[in-house]
Design a protein around this motif. Structure first.
Motif, PDB file in Angstrom:
ATOM      1  N   TYR A  65     -45.138 -40.070  -1.159  1.00 21.05           N
ATOM      2  CA  TYR A  65     -43.873 -40.673  -0.715  1.00 21.05           C
ATOM      3  C   TYR A  65     -44.039 -42.189  -0.570  1.00 21.05           C
ATOM      4  CZ  TYR A  65     -42.206 -35.961  -0.101  1.00 21.05           C
ATOM      5  OH  TYR A  65     -41.818 -34.665  -0.356  1.00 21.05           O
ATOM      6  N   ARG A  66     -45.208 -42.597  -0.093  1.00 22.99           N
ATOM      7  CA  ARG A  66     -45.459 -44.030   0.055  1.00 22.99           C
ATOM      8  C   ARG A  66     -45.536 -44.728  -1.311  1.00 22.99           C
ATOM      9  NH1 ARG A  66     -47.698 -45.908   5.051  1.00 22.99           N
ATOM     10  NH2 ARG A  66     -47.603 -44.271   6.618  1.00 22.99           N
ATOM     11  N   ALA A  85     -40.718 -44.995   3.014  1.00 22.33           N
ATOM     12  CA  ALA A  85     -41.088 -43.629   2.596  1.00 22.33           C
ATOM     13  C   ALA A  85     -40.330 -42.616   3.451  1.00 22.33           C
ATOM     14  CB  ALA A  85     -42.594 -43.429   2.746  1.00 22.33           C
ATOM     15  N   SER A  86     -40.278 -42.856   4.749  1.00 21.48           N
ATOM     16  CA  SER A  86     -39.589 -41.930   5.651  1.00 21.48           C
ATOM     17  C   SER A  86     -38.089 -41.872   5.324  1.00 21.48           C
ATOM     18  CB  SER A  86     -39.817 -42.388   7.096  1.00 21.48           C
ATOM     19  OG  SER A  86     -38.942 -41.742   7.973  1.00 21.48           O
ATOM     20  N   SER A  98     -50.208 -35.904   1.059  1.00 22.05           N
ATOM     21  CA  SER A  98     -48.862 -35.877   0.465  1.00 22.05           C
ATOM     22  C   SER A  98     -48.039 -37.087   0.879  1.00 22.05           C
ATOM     23  CB  SER A  98     -48.135 -34.584   0.826  1.00 22.05           C
ATOM     24  OG  SER A  98     -47.960 -34.483   2.218  1.00 22.05           O
ATOM     25  N   GLY A 110     -44.216 -47.511   4.829  1.00 26.93           N
ATOM     26  CA  GLY A 110     -44.124 -46.248   5.578  1.00 26.93           C
ATOM     27  C   GLY A 110     -42.701 -45.956   6.016  1.00 26.93           C
ATOM     28  N   ARG A 156     -37.710 -35.048  -3.265  1.00 30.12           N
ATOM     29  CA  ARG A 156     -38.658 -34.023  -2.794  1.00 30.12           C
ATOM     30  C   ARG A 156     -38.929 -33.019  -3.910  1.00 30.12           C
ATOM     31  NH1 ARG A 156     -39.613 -35.018   2.465  1.00 30.12           N
ATOM     32  NH2 ARG A 156     -41.134 -33.334   2.437  1.00 30.12           N
ATOM     33  N   LYS A 207     -53.715 -36.736  11.686  1.00 32.70           N
ATOM     34  CA  LYS A 207     -53.889 -35.653  10.716  1.00 32.70           C
ATOM     35  C   LYS A 207     -54.603 -36.117   9.442  1.00 32.70           C
ATOM     36  CE  LYS A 207     -49.142 -36.162   9.417  1.00 32.70           C
ATOM     37  NZ  LYS A 207     -49.325 -37.174   8.376  1.00 32.70           N
ATOM     38  N   ALA A 251     -37.585 -40.009   1.951  1.00 30.65           N
ATOM     39  CA  ALA A 251     -38.075 -38.617   1.983  1.00 30.65           C
ATOM     40  C   ALA A 251     -36.975 -37.623   2.362  1.00 30.65           C
ATOM     41  CB  ALA A 251     -39.246 -38.491   2.954  1.00 30.65           C
ATOM     42  N   ARG A 263     -38.977 -43.037  13.208  1.00 25.31           N
ATOM     43  CA  ARG A 263     -39.510 -42.285  12.074  1.00 25.31           C
ATOM     44  C   ARG A 263     -39.625 -40.799  12.434  1.00 25.31           C
ATOM     45  NH1 ARG A 263     -44.870 -44.236   8.979  1.00 25.31           N
ATOM     46  NH2 ARG A 263     -44.147 -46.248   9.682  1.00 25.31           N
ATOM     47  N   ARG A 289     -50.102 -48.698   2.887  1.00 25.07           N
ATOM     48  CA  ARG A 289     -50.209 -48.471   4.344  1.00 25.07           C
ATOM     49  C   ARG A 289     -49.363 -49.464   5.135  1.00 25.07           C
ATOM     50  NH1 ARG A 289     -51.308 -43.490   4.240  1.00 25.07           N
ATOM     51  NH2 ARG A 289     -52.707 -43.158   2.518  1.00 25.07           N
ATOM     52  N   GLY A 299     -49.567 -33.415   5.597  1.00 23.09           N
ATOM     53  CA  GLY A 299     -48.209 -33.925   5.430  1.00 23.09           C
ATOM     54  C   GLY A 299     -47.251 -33.511   6.515  1.00 23.09           C
ATOM     55  N   ARG A 300     -46.008 -33.211   6.100  1.00 31.77           N
ATOM     56  CA  ARG A 300     -44.973 -32.791   7.055  1.00 31.77           C
ATOM     57  C   ARG A 300     -44.513 -31.357   6.779  1.00 31.77           C
ATOM     58  NH1 ARG A 300     -46.294 -37.228   7.670  1.00 31.77           N
ATOM     59  NH2 ARG A 300     -45.302 -38.977   8.698  1.00 31.77           N
ATOM     60  N   ASP A 301     -44.536 -31.001   5.483  1.00 29.73           N
ATOM     61  CA  ASP A 301     -43.987 -29.698   5.082  1.00 29.73           C
ATOM     62  C   ASP A 301     -44.980 -28.886   4.266  1.00 29.73           C
ATOM     63  OD1 ASP A 301     -44.049 -31.336   2.867  1.00 29.73           O
ATOM     64  OD2 ASP A 301     -42.159 -30.639   2.051  1.00 29.73           O
ATOM     65  N   MET A 302     -46.267 -29.162   4.462  1.00 32.26           N
ATOM     66  CA  MET A 302     -47.290 -28.456   3.674  1.00 32.26           C
ATOM     67  C   MET A 302     -47.271 -26.954   3.978  1.00 32.26           C
ATOM     68  SD  MET A 302     -48.712 -30.763   1.799  1.00 32.26           S
ATOM     69  CE  MET A 302     -47.043 -31.299   1.662  1.00 32.26           C
ATOM     70  N   THR A 322     -46.232 -38.898  12.317  1.00 31.68           N
ATOM     71  CA  THR A 322     -46.963 -40.085  11.911  1.00 31.68           C
ATOM     72  C   THR A 322     -47.990 -40.482  12.988  1.00 31.68           C
ATOM     73  OG1 THR A 322     -46.648 -42.248  10.924  1.00 31.68           O
ATOM     74  CG2 THR A 322     -45.292 -41.789  12.834  1.00 31.68           C
TER      75      THR A 322
HETATM   76  O1   DC Z   1     -47.956 -39.208   6.530  1.00 30.40           O
HETATM   77  P1   DC Z   1     -47.390 -40.582   6.152  1.00 30.40           P
HETATM   78  O2   DC Z   1     -47.110 -41.469   7.339  1.00 30.40           O
HETATM   79  O3   DC Z   1     -48.238 -41.262   5.128  1.00 30.40           O
HETATM   80  O4   DC Z   1     -45.972 -40.259   5.456  1.00 30.40           O
HETATM   81  C1   DC Z   1     -45.035 -41.271   5.148  1.00 30.40           C
HETATM   82  C2   DC Z   1     -43.632 -40.695   5.124  1.00 30.40           C
HETATM   83  O5   DC Z   1     -43.498 -39.773   4.035  1.00 30.40           O
HETATM   84  C3   DC Z   1     -43.223 -39.897   6.369  1.00 30.40           C
HETATM   85  O6   DC Z   1     -42.565 -40.698   7.325  1.00 30.40           O
HETATM   86  C4   DC Z   1     -42.315 -38.833   5.849  1.00 30.40           C
HETATM   87  C5   DC Z   1     -42.697 -38.663   4.411  1.00 30.40           C
HETATM   88  N1   DC Z   1     -43.427 -37.415   4.132  1.00 30.40           N
HETATM   89  C6   DC Z   1     -42.673 -36.279   3.947  1.00 30.40           C
HETATM   90  O7   DC Z   1     -41.455 -36.316   4.066  1.00 30.40           O
HETATM   91  N2   DC Z   1     -43.286 -35.115   3.597  1.00 30.40           N
HETATM   92  C7   DC Z   1     -44.617 -35.054   3.485  1.00 30.40           C
HETATM   93  N3   DC Z   1     -45.191 -33.895   3.152  1.00 30.40           N
HETATM   94  C8   DC Z   1     -45.408 -36.201   3.723  1.00 30.40           C
HETATM   95  C9   DC Z   1     -44.776 -37.373   4.059  1.00 30.40           C
END
Ligand code: DC
Length: 222
Positions: free
Chosen positions: A41-42, A97-98, A37, A94, A107, A19, A101, A178, A89, A127-130, A15
């Motif tokens: 989740y948000r 969302a975490s 992405s 946030g 997912r 990115k 997630a 987070r 936001r 994202g996190r897992d793209m 976070t």
């Molecule tokens: O990137 P962000 O802060 O907008 O994402 C918010 C939350 O969503 C983040 O804490 C974890 C989850 N997330 C995820 O698990 N996988 C993703 N590809 C994107 C976000």
């Protein structure tokens, strides 16, 4: 029609690593589509908070995600025709969302939706897992990081700039919690994908980071 020939650049990271901004600018420069992405989740988190859906009810949350009416228009994000660009936001959204997630059914519900963003002439996915889960065959994978302090400071400036009051110590604490959740969850944890270029932006301007990513992309196949 298989879409694996359509170029994808994945930009993953923690976070406030920058990115989102970097992904946006890289997509703009290349004329590619953009997948934020985290916004998915948000959006699910926002809807769950509004509907008071229990945050541990993974099947109710997955159902909610499956039925979201989402529309992206330029930089604006709409949920059932309501502009929620700023609402998603909020720190509470946030953090929620975490938390949600980590739930596999949720997912899974968002998986196909994300694949659908791979359209010609190309996609930048943030994202996190793209790079690890959603687009493991991406042409270029980038992992953007920055120190927790640098990220907390960026988030602080962002919030103050929007007229939202913020406290550095609280932000740093939330951000670390987070990170911990995102990195240590059982499913799709935040880790650099195999073959990802790691870029530490703690002391780097957005422009330099964008140039670096474009340079890596231009070098593909050479
Ligand atoms: O990137 P962000 O802060 O907008 O994402 C918010 C939350 O969503 C983040 O804490 C974890 C989850 N997330 C995820 O698990 N996988 C993703 N590809 C994107 C976000």
């Amino acid at each position: 029609m298989p879409t694996s020939h359509i170029p994808v650049i994945t930009i993953d990271g923690p976070t406030a690593s920058g990115k989102g901004t970097v992904a946006h600018k890289v997509a703009e420069k290349l004329g590619f589509h953009l997948l934020d992405s985290g916004a998915l989740y948000r959006l699910t988190a926002l809807q769950a908070l509004r509907r008071s859906t229990p945050l541990n009810d993974e099947h109710a949350l997955a159902k909610l995600a499956e039925h979201l009416h989402i529309h992206f228009s330029g930089d604006a994000i709409f949920l059932s025709n309501e502009n929620v660009t700023d609402a998603i936001r909020a720190e509470e959204v946030g953090n929620t969302a975490s938390k949600i997630a980590v739930l596999p059914p949720l997912r899974h519900a968002l998986y196909g939706l994300q694949l659908g963003f791979r359209k010609a002439p190309g996609l930048v996915a943030d994202g996190r897992d793209m790079g690890t889960v959603i687009f493991p065959n991406a042409q270029l994978k980038v992992f953007l990081t920055a120190s927790a302090e640098a990220r907390a400071e960026r988030r602080y400036k962002q919030l103050i700039g929007k007229g939202i009051s913020a406290n550095m110590d609280d932000l740093l604490m939330d951000l670390r919690a987070r990170d911990d959740r995102d990195m240590h969850r059982a499913i799709a944890p935040l880790v650099p994908a195999e073959g990802a270029h790691v870029l530490d932006t703690s002391n780097m301007t957005v422009e330099t980071a964008v140039e670096q990513v474009l340079g890596w992309y231009a070098a593909i196949g050479k």
